[in-house]
Design a protein around this motif. Structure first.
Motif, PDB file in Angstrom:
ATOM      1  N   GLY A   1      -2.399  -9.188   4.379  1.00  0.00           N
ATOM      2  CA  GLY A   1      -2.235  -9.723   3.038  1.00  0.00           C
ATOM      3  C   GLY A   1      -3.443 -10.431   2.456  1.00  0.00           C
ATOM      4  O   GLY A   1      -3.434 -10.781   1.268  1.00  0.00           O
ATOM      5  N   LYS A   2      -4.495 -10.610   3.234  1.00  0.00           N
ATOM      6  CA  LYS A   2      -5.693 -11.311   2.740  1.00  0.00           C
ATOM      7  C   LYS A   2      -6.670 -10.296   2.156  1.00  0.00           C
ATOM      8  O   LYS A   2      -7.126  -9.391   2.868  1.00  0.00           O
ATOM      9  N   PRO A   3      -7.034 -10.456   0.886  1.00  0.00           N
ATOM     10  CA  PRO A   3      -7.942  -9.480   0.254  1.00  0.00           C
ATOM     11  C   PRO A   3      -9.249  -9.334   1.021  1.00  0.00           C
ATOM     12  O   PRO A   3      -9.787 -10.302   1.564  1.00  0.00           O
ATOM     13  N   VAL A   4      -9.756  -8.131   1.023  1.00  0.00           N
ATOM     14  CA  VAL A   4     -11.006  -7.843   1.726  1.00  0.00           C
ATOM     15  C   VAL A   4     -11.821  -6.861   0.893  1.00  0.00           C
ATOM     16  O   VAL A   4     -11.269  -6.011   0.194  1.00  0.00           O
ATOM     17  N   THR A   5     -13.135  -7.019   0.953  1.00  0.00           N
ATOM     18  CA  THR A   5     -14.056  -6.124   0.246  1.00  0.00           C
ATOM     19  C   THR A   5     -15.044  -5.520   1.215  1.00  0.00           C
ATOM     20  O   THR A   5     -15.663  -6.231   2.009  1.00  0.00           O
ATOM     21  N   LEU A   6     -15.190  -4.206   1.130  1.00  0.00           N
ATOM     22  CA  LEU A   6     -16.176  -3.487   1.922  1.00  0.00           C
ATOM     23  C   LEU A   6     -17.286  -3.019   0.990  1.00  0.00           C
ATOM     24  O   LEU A   6     -17.030  -2.649  -0.157  1.00  0.00           O
ATOM     25  N   SER A   7     -18.497  -2.997   1.523  1.00  0.00           N
ATOM     26  CA  SER A   7     -19.670  -2.731   0.698  1.00  0.00           C
ATOM     27  C   SER A   7     -20.386  -1.458   1.124  1.00  0.00           C
ATOM     28  O   SER A   7     -20.461  -1.141   2.319  1.00  0.00           O
TER      29      SER A   7
ATOM     30  N   ASP B   1      -2.843  10.343  -4.479  1.00  0.00           N
ATOM     31  CA  ASP B   1      -2.019   9.662  -3.486  1.00  0.00           C
ATOM     32  C   ASP B   1      -2.674   8.405  -2.924  1.00  0.00           C
ATOM     33  O   ASP B   1      -2.216   7.873  -1.915  1.00  0.00           O
ATOM     34  N   THR B   2      -3.718   7.927  -3.562  1.00  0.00           N
ATOM     35  CA  THR B   2      -4.340   6.675  -3.120  1.00  0.00           C
ATOM     36  C   THR B   2      -3.488   5.503  -3.578  1.00  0.00           C
ATOM     37  O   THR B   2      -3.197   5.382  -4.778  1.00  0.00           O
ATOM     38  N   PRO B   3      -3.086   4.626  -2.654  1.00  0.00           N
ATOM     39  CA  PRO B   3      -2.230   3.503  -3.046  1.00  0.00           C
ATOM     40  C   PRO B   3      -2.930   2.563  -4.022  1.00  0.00           C
ATOM     41  O   PRO B   3      -4.151   2.398  -3.990  1.00  0.00           O
ATOM     42  N   ASP B   4      -2.122   1.917  -4.865  1.00  0.00           N
ATOM     43  CA  ASP B   4      -2.661   0.967  -5.852  1.00  0.00           C
ATOM     44  C   ASP B   4      -3.342  -0.225  -5.187  1.00  0.00           C
ATOM     45  O   ASP B   4      -4.111  -0.943  -5.819  1.00  0.00           O
ATOM     46  N   ASN B   5      -3.019  -0.446  -3.946  1.00  0.00           N
ATOM     47  CA  ASN B   5      -3.603  -1.534  -3.167  1.00  0.00           C
ATOM     48  C   ASN B   5      -5.117  -1.377  -2.998  1.00  0.00           C
ATOM     49  O   ASN B   5      -5.820  -2.335  -2.700  1.00  0.00           O
ATOM     50  N   PHE B   6      -5.606  -0.162  -3.198  1.00  0.00           N
ATOM     51  CA  PHE B   6      -7.023   0.133  -3.041  1.00  0.00           C
ATOM     52  C   PHE B   6      -7.676   0.245  -4.414  1.00  0.00           C
ATOM     53  O   PHE B   6      -7.220   0.983  -5.279  1.00  0.00           O
TER      54      PHE B   6
ATOM     55  N   LEU C   1     -15.337  -1.269  -2.041  1.00  0.00           N
ATOM     56  CA  LEU C   1     -13.928  -0.941  -1.832  1.00  0.00           C
ATOM     57  C   LEU C   1     -13.181  -2.254  -1.664  1.00  0.00           C
ATOM     58  O   LEU C   1     -13.495  -3.034  -0.758  1.00  0.00           O
ATOM     59  N   ASP C   2     -12.208  -2.494  -2.539  1.00  0.00           N
ATOM     60  CA  ASP C   2     -11.395  -3.704  -2.472  1.00  0.00           C
ATOM     61  C   ASP C   2      -9.993  -3.329  -2.025  1.00  0.00           C
ATOM     62  O   ASP C   2      -9.361  -2.458  -2.625  1.00  0.00           O
ATOM     63  N   ILE C   3      -9.523  -4.016  -1.003  1.00  0.00           N
ATOM     64  CA  ILE C   3      -8.138  -3.848  -0.569  1.00  0.00           C
ATOM     65  C   ILE C   3      -7.430  -5.154  -0.903  1.00  0.00           C
ATOM     66  O   ILE C   3      -7.748  -6.201  -0.326  1.00  0.00           O
ATOM     67  N   ARG C   4      -6.525  -5.099  -1.848  1.00  0.00           N
ATOM     68  CA  ARG C   4      -5.963  -6.328  -2.425  1.00  0.00           C
ATOM     69  C   ARG C   4      -5.047  -7.068  -1.462  1.00  0.00           C
ATOM     70  O   ARG C   4      -5.075  -8.292  -1.377  1.00  0.00           O
TER      71      ARG C   4
ATOM     72  N   LEU D   1     -12.176  -1.402   9.945  1.00  0.00           N
ATOM     73  CA  LEU D   1     -11.351  -2.516   9.489  1.00  0.00           C
ATOM     74  C   LEU D   1     -10.186  -2.727  10.439  1.00  0.00           C
ATOM     75  O   LEU D   1      -9.440  -1.787  10.739  1.00  0.00           O
ATOM     76  N   THR D   2     -10.055  -3.962  10.893  1.00  0.00           N
ATOM     77  CA  THR D   2      -8.915  -4.376  11.714  1.00  0.00           C
ATOM     78  C   THR D   2      -8.078  -5.356  10.908  1.00  0.00           C
ATOM     79  O   THR D   2      -8.623  -6.274  10.294  1.00  0.00           O
ATOM     80  N   VAL D   3      -6.778  -5.163  10.911  1.00  0.00           N
ATOM     81  CA  VAL D   3      -5.862  -6.060  10.197  1.00  0.00           C
ATOM     82  C   VAL D   3      -4.971  -6.754  11.219  1.00  0.00           C
ATOM     83  O   VAL D   3      -4.273  -6.086  12.001  1.00  0.00           O
ATOM     84  N   THR D   4      -5.036  -8.074  11.228  1.00  0.00           N
ATOM     85  CA  THR D   4      -4.261  -8.826  12.235  1.00  0.00           C
ATOM     86  C   THR D   4      -3.023  -9.479  11.628  1.00  0.00           C
ATOM     87  O   THR D   4      -2.931  -9.635  10.404  1.00  0.00           O
TER      88      THR D   4
END
Lengths: 114, 116
Positions: A16-22, A59-64, A76-79, A111-114
């Motif tokens: 649930g914590k937003p993350v940005t990849l560059s 089919d890309t989720p809105d989360n991206f 790339l932002d994952i909300r 990316l790892t999500v904990t």
């Protein structure tokens, strides 16, 4: 050497914590792509930019989300990352969209999500 | 729908022997076909592509691929394998059904293992 650079190479974020990849490129290519590659699976295109024109896969989720502030950089932002978003994220570029021009890939961000 | 199939999850070959990594495709129009290689924790590297012209395409690191329209195949080949060729290989087809016509559809990949 001209290349595609991705930072960071490894990213850990909380559920649930937003993350940005560059992603940055020194190739001066018009097109930049973001792919998601889950473990033991093929890369899957999320979206791409042709210059400033954004093209989202159906089919890309809105989360991206993605941003391209200039030719060289794309983010790339994952909300709200979920556990299912853990993957390798690959950035790629090509000079044009024509198949005559191959895509050049960066080394990826895992990316790892904990 | 466009699709790519790589029927083998893994190919094992001894160093010095010829190798083949198989790929078949399905497209509605003319195929644009690609091979990429991925080393552990690295991005994909372009090997070769078929757009039009000669059915035998030569690429990087001594690899070649043969386009066979009747069999809808694009197998990757190398006459003499090296241990350093061990990696994950992806076949891809250009998705011309996409409005922008630029998406690559990847196969699930084939792990090539070359033993010394």
């Amino acid at each position: 050497d001209a290349m595609v650079i991705q930072n960071p190479r490894y990213q850990v974020t909380q559920f649930g914590k937003p993350v940005t990849l560059s992603c940055s490129q020194t190739l001066n290519h018009n097109v930049m792509y973001w792919y998601q590659q889950k473990s033991s699976q093929a890369p899957k295109l999320l979206f791409h930019y042709y210059d400033k024109d954004f093209n989202n896969e159906a089919d890309t989720p809105d989360n991206f989300q993605s941003r391209r502030p200039n030719t060289s950089f794309c983010f790339l932002d994952i909300r709200s990352p979920g556990l299912g978003d853990a993957a390798m994220y690959l950035c790629a570029t090509s000079r044009e969209m024509s198949p005559l021009y191959e895509q050049y890939f960066g080394p990826g961000t895992r990316l790892t999500v904990t | 729908a466009q699709s790519v199939a790589q029927p083998e999850d893994q190919v094992n070959v001894a160093e010095g022997n010829p190798l083949t990594v198989k790929c078949t495709y399905s497209v509605s129009g003319n195929p644009y076909l690609f091979w990429y290689v991925q080393y552990p924790n690295r991005g994909l590297q372009f090997l070769l592509k078929y757009i039009t012209g000669d059915n035998l395409v030569k690429g990087s690191y001594g690899f070649e691929a043969e386009f066979n329209k009747s069999q809808t195949s694009f197998h990757l080949k190398k006459p003499s394998a090296l241990v350093s060729d061990s990696a994950l290989y992806f076949c891809a087809v250009r998705d011309t059904s996409n409005q922008a016509g630029t998406a690559l559809i990847f196969g699930k990949g084939t792990t090539l293992s070359v033993s010394s």
